[in-house]
Design a protein around this motif. Structure first.
Motif, PDB file in Angstrom:
ATOM      1  N   GLY A  16     -44.937  22.639  -4.158  1.00  0.00           N
ATOM      2  CA  GLY A  16     -45.678  22.348  -2.942  1.00  0.00           C
ATOM      3  C   GLY A  16     -46.976  21.588  -3.157  1.00  0.00           C
ATOM      4  O   GLY A  16     -47.579  21.110  -2.184  1.00  0.00           O
ATOM      5  N   HIS A  17     -47.418  21.470  -4.404  1.00  0.00           N
ATOM      6  CA  HIS A  17     -48.733  20.867  -4.647  1.00  0.00           C
ATOM      7  C   HIS A  17     -48.748  19.754  -5.681  1.00  0.00           C
ATOM      8  O   HIS A  17     -49.796  19.106  -5.860  1.00  0.00           O
ATOM      9  CB  HIS A  17     -49.732  21.962  -5.073  1.00  0.00           C
ATOM     10  N   ASP A  18     -47.635  19.489  -6.349  1.00  0.00           N
ATOM     11  CA  ASP A  18     -47.691  18.537  -7.459  1.00  0.00           C
ATOM     12  C   ASP A  18     -47.846  17.087  -7.026  1.00  0.00           C
ATOM     13  O   ASP A  18     -47.990  16.195  -7.857  1.00  0.00           O
ATOM     14  CB  ASP A  18     -46.489  18.702  -8.397  1.00  0.00           C
ATOM     15  N   SER A  19     -47.840  16.824  -5.708  1.00  0.00           N
ATOM     16  CA  SER A  19     -48.137  15.472  -5.229  1.00  0.00           C
ATOM     17  C   SER A  19     -49.632  15.251  -5.027  1.00  0.00           C
ATOM     18  O   SER A  19     -50.066  14.123  -4.752  1.00  0.00           O
ATOM     19  CB  SER A  19     -47.408  15.214  -3.910  1.00  0.00           C
ATOM     20  N   LEU A  20     -50.444  16.303  -5.169  1.00  0.00           N
ATOM     21  CA  LEU A  20     -51.887  16.214  -4.978  1.00  0.00           C
ATOM     22  C   LEU A  20     -52.589  15.967  -6.309  1.00  0.00           C
ATOM     23  O   LEU A  20     -52.066  16.291  -7.376  1.00  0.00           O
ATOM     24  CB  LEU A  20     -52.423  17.520  -4.368  1.00  0.00           C
ATOM     25  N   HIS A  21     -53.795  15.405  -6.234  1.00  0.00           N
ATOM     26  CA  HIS A  21     -54.599  15.281  -7.444  1.00  0.00           C
ATOM     27  C   HIS A  21     -54.948  16.667  -7.976  1.00  0.00           C
ATOM     28  O   HIS A  21     -55.254  17.588  -7.212  1.00  0.00           O
ATOM     29  CB  HIS A  21     -55.903  14.524  -7.160  1.00  0.00           C
ATOM     30  N   THR A  22     -54.903  16.817  -9.275  1.00  0.00           N
ATOM     31  CA  THR A  22     -55.324  18.074  -9.882  1.00  0.00           C
ATOM     32  C   THR A  22     -56.846  18.203  -9.814  1.00  0.00           C
ATOM     33  O   THR A  22     -57.570  17.218  -9.656  1.00  0.00           O
ATOM     34  CB  THR A  22     -54.887  18.151 -11.343  1.00  0.00           C
ATOM     35  N   GLY A  23     -57.310  19.427  -9.973  1.00  0.00           N
ATOM     36  CA  GLY A  23     -58.748  19.635 -10.039  1.00  0.00           C
ATOM     37  C   GLY A  23     -59.365  18.939 -11.232  1.00  0.00           C
ATOM     38  O   GLY A  23     -60.472  18.383 -11.142  1.00  0.00           O
ATOM     39  N   SER A  24     -58.668  18.936 -12.366  1.00  0.00           N
ATOM     40  CA  SER A  24     -59.201  18.273 -13.550  1.00  0.00           C
ATOM     41  C   SER A  24     -59.315  16.768 -13.332  1.00  0.00           C
ATOM     42  O   SER A  24     -60.266  16.130 -13.815  1.00  0.00           O
ATOM     43  CB  SER A  24     -58.335  18.574 -14.779  1.00  0.00           C
ATOM     44  N   ALA A  25     -58.375  16.177 -12.565  1.00  0.00           N
ATOM     45  CA  ALA A  25     -58.470  14.751 -12.256  1.00  0.00           C
ATOM     46  C   ALA A  25     -59.667  14.464 -11.358  1.00  0.00           C
ATOM     47  O   ALA A  25     -60.375  13.466 -11.535  1.00  0.00           O
ATOM     48  CB  ALA A  25     -57.183  14.278 -11.591  1.00  0.00           C
ATOM     49  N   VAL A  26     -59.909  15.341 -10.373  1.00  0.00           N
ATOM     50  CA  VAL A  26     -61.063  15.174  -9.491  1.00  0.00           C
ATOM     51  C   VAL A  26     -62.365  15.256 -10.295  1.00  0.00           C
ATOM     52  O   VAL A  26     -63.266  14.424 -10.139  1.00  0.00           O
ATOM     53  CB  VAL A  26     -61.054  16.225  -8.370  1.00  0.00           C
ATOM     54  N   LEU A  27     -62.471  16.239 -11.174  1.00  0.00           N
ATOM     55  CA  LEU A  27     -63.690  16.400 -11.973  1.00  0.00           C
ATOM     56  C   LEU A  27     -63.891  15.221 -12.915  1.00  0.00           C
ATOM     57  O   LEU A  27     -65.023  14.757 -13.107  1.00  0.00           O
ATOM     58  CB  LEU A  27     -63.630  17.712 -12.751  1.00  0.00           C
ATOM     59  N   ALA A  28     -62.819  14.729 -13.521  1.00  0.00           N
ATOM     60  CA  ALA A  28     -62.938  13.588 -14.423  1.00  0.00           C
ATOM     61  C   ALA A  28     -63.395  12.347 -13.667  1.00  0.00           C
ATOM     62  O   ALA A  28     -64.255  11.586 -14.152  1.00  0.00           O
ATOM     63  CB  ALA A  28     -61.607  13.327 -15.121  1.00  0.00           C
ATOM     64  N   ALA A  29     -62.833  12.119 -12.472  1.00  0.00           N
ATOM     65  CA  ALA A  29     -63.244  10.974 -11.666  1.00  0.00           C
ATOM     66  C   ALA A  29     -64.694  11.105 -11.219  1.00  0.00           C
ATOM     67  O   ALA A  29     -65.439  10.123 -11.169  1.00  0.00           O
ATOM     68  CB  ALA A  29     -62.319  10.831 -10.456  1.00  0.00           C
ATOM     69  N   LEU A  30     -65.104  12.326 -10.891  1.00  0.00           N
ATOM     70  CA  LEU A  30     -66.488  12.564 -10.490  1.00  0.00           C
ATOM     71  C   LEU A  30     -67.440  12.238 -11.636  1.00  0.00           C
ATOM     72  O   LEU A  30     -68.500  11.614 -11.432  1.00  0.00           O
ATOM     73  CB  LEU A  30     -66.632  14.025 -10.065  1.00  0.00           C
ATOM     74  N   ASP A  31     -67.070  12.618 -12.847  1.00  0.00           N
ATOM     75  CA  ASP A  31     -67.908  12.322 -14.011  1.00  0.00           C
ATOM     76  C   ASP A  31     -68.063  10.820 -14.232  1.00  0.00           C
ATOM     77  O   ASP A  31     -69.085  10.365 -14.757  1.00  0.00           O
ATOM     78  CB  ASP A  31     -67.317  12.955 -15.274  1.00  0.00           C
ATOM     79  N   ARG A  32     -67.060  10.049 -13.840  1.00  0.00           N
ATOM     80  CA  ARG A  32     -67.115   8.606 -14.075  1.00  0.00           C
ATOM     81  C   ARG A  32     -68.073   7.882 -13.137  1.00  0.00           C
ATOM     82  O   ARG A  32     -68.394   6.713 -13.383  1.00  0.00           O
ATOM     83  CB  ARG A  32     -65.705   7.998 -13.947  1.00  0.00           C
ATOM     84  N   VAL A  33     -68.503   8.528 -12.052  1.00  0.00           N
ATOM     85  CA  VAL A  33     -69.362   7.829 -11.092  1.00  0.00           C
ATOM     86  C   VAL A  33     -70.797   8.340 -11.084  1.00  0.00           C
ATOM     87  O   VAL A  33     -71.616   7.833 -10.320  1.00  0.00           O
ATOM     88  CB  VAL A  33     -68.794   7.913  -9.654  1.00  0.00           C
ATOM     89  N   GLY A  34     -71.113   9.346 -11.883  1.00  0.00           N
ATOM     90  CA  GLY A  34     -72.466   9.893 -11.844  1.00  0.00           C
ATOM     91  C   GLY A  34     -72.862  10.546 -13.145  1.00  0.00           C
ATOM     92  O   GLY A  34     -72.157  10.448 -14.150  1.00  0.00           O
ATOM     93  N   SER A  35     -73.989  11.213 -13.107  1.00  0.00           N
ATOM     94  CA  SER A  35     -74.523  11.880 -14.294  1.00  0.00           C
ATOM     95  C   SER A  35     -75.014  13.270 -13.900  1.00  0.00           C
ATOM     96  O   SER A  35     -75.006  13.643 -12.729  1.00  0.00           O
ATOM     97  CB  SER A  35     -75.676  11.066 -14.879  1.00  0.00           C
ATOM     98  N   ASP A  36     -75.455  14.029 -14.886  1.00  0.00           N
ATOM     99  CA  ASP A  36     -75.983  15.375 -14.668  1.00  0.00           C
ATOM    100  C   ASP A  36     -74.994  16.231 -13.888  1.00  0.00           C
ATOM    101  O   ASP A  36     -75.328  16.796 -12.836  1.00  0.00           O
ATOM    102  CB  ASP A  36     -77.319  15.293 -13.927  1.00  0.00           C
TER     103      ASP A  36
END
Length: 236
Positions: free
Chosen positions: A158-178
């Motif tokens: 039911g959820h494998d079509s969604l972005h994983t939490g780890s993917a969201v966190l990795a993408a977030l790290d790529r756009v900011g700091s701290d």
């Protein structure tokens, strides 16, 4: 049924430590019907909601929230915070959405996220979710289908079509700091499932959800359930 009486205070408790002090300017991307945006405005924040669903954007406007009916990628202006509340896992272009969000920030602004990492759900978490859902169905509080087979397999399917939490966190790290991240309980929010509907016994449901949330928190603290939810932020 509007379950914001249970959900909004929980969101505020976890999000406000990541936010600058009022009257900071917050753009809530995917604001839905505006319950959280309205609560943030009551705390003194200058909040603008954006949602590409015309019906829910209109509902947010009726709540008194300044709202833009658009995709966040089409929004401009300067904000101190761009806030995503359980919407990024649906993003078609996760990096593109977050890069645009970062471009909307004032100096030292923040992208703040409230999300769930569906991939952290293990067998104990699947059992907790679906067993509590079955109890609510049996009690006549929820109308939802039972899983079709193995509980954990049903969750993943039911959820494998969604972005994983780890993917969201990795993408977030790529756009900011701290970066700042904190774990939260979230299974209690998901009891109605995909396509489930709360029944008309409206007075009982918020108290039941609160009890399930506290049970989830106790099990996370004891190490018998994973913390599936999280809040996170990065600075420009």
């Amino acid at each position: 049924m509007d379950m914001t009486t249970a959900a909004v205070p929980h969101s505020l408790a976890h999000l406000t430590p990541l936010l600058p002090a009022p009257p900071a300017r917050i753009l809530e991307a995917g604001c839905g019907r505006g319950a959280l945006a309205a609560a943030l405005a009551e705390l003194g924040y200058r909040v603008t909601g954006v949602d590409r669903d015309a019906e829910v954007a209109a509902a947010a406007g009726a709540r008194g929230v300044p709202v833009i009916h658009a995709d966040v990628l089409d929004v401009s202006g300067e904000h101190d915070v761009v806030l995503f509340t359980r919407s990024l896992h649906h993003a078609e272009d996760l990096d593109g959405v977050l890069a645009h969000a970062a471009s909307l920030l004032a100096p030292d602004g923040r992208v703040v996220v409230e999300e769930f990492a569906w991939e952290r759900v293990d067998r104990a978490a699947a059992d907790f979710l679906y067993d509590n859902r079955a109890l609510l169905v049996a009690a006549g509080l929820l109308d939802a289908d039972a899983p079709s087979g193995d509980l954990l397999d049903d969750w993943v399917t039911g959820h494998d079509s969604l972005h994983t939490g780890s993917a969201v966190l990795a993408a977030l790290d790529r756009v900011g700091s701290d970066p700042t991240t904190a774990a939260t309980p979230v299974l209690w929010r998901l009891l109605n499932g995909r396509g489930g509907a709360w029944t008309e016994q409206v007075t009982a449901v918020p108290g039941v959800l609160d009890a399930v949330r506290r049970a989830e928190e106790r099990r996370i603290a004891a190490g018998t359930l994973p913390a599936v939810g999280f809040v996170a932020s990065v600075r420009r």
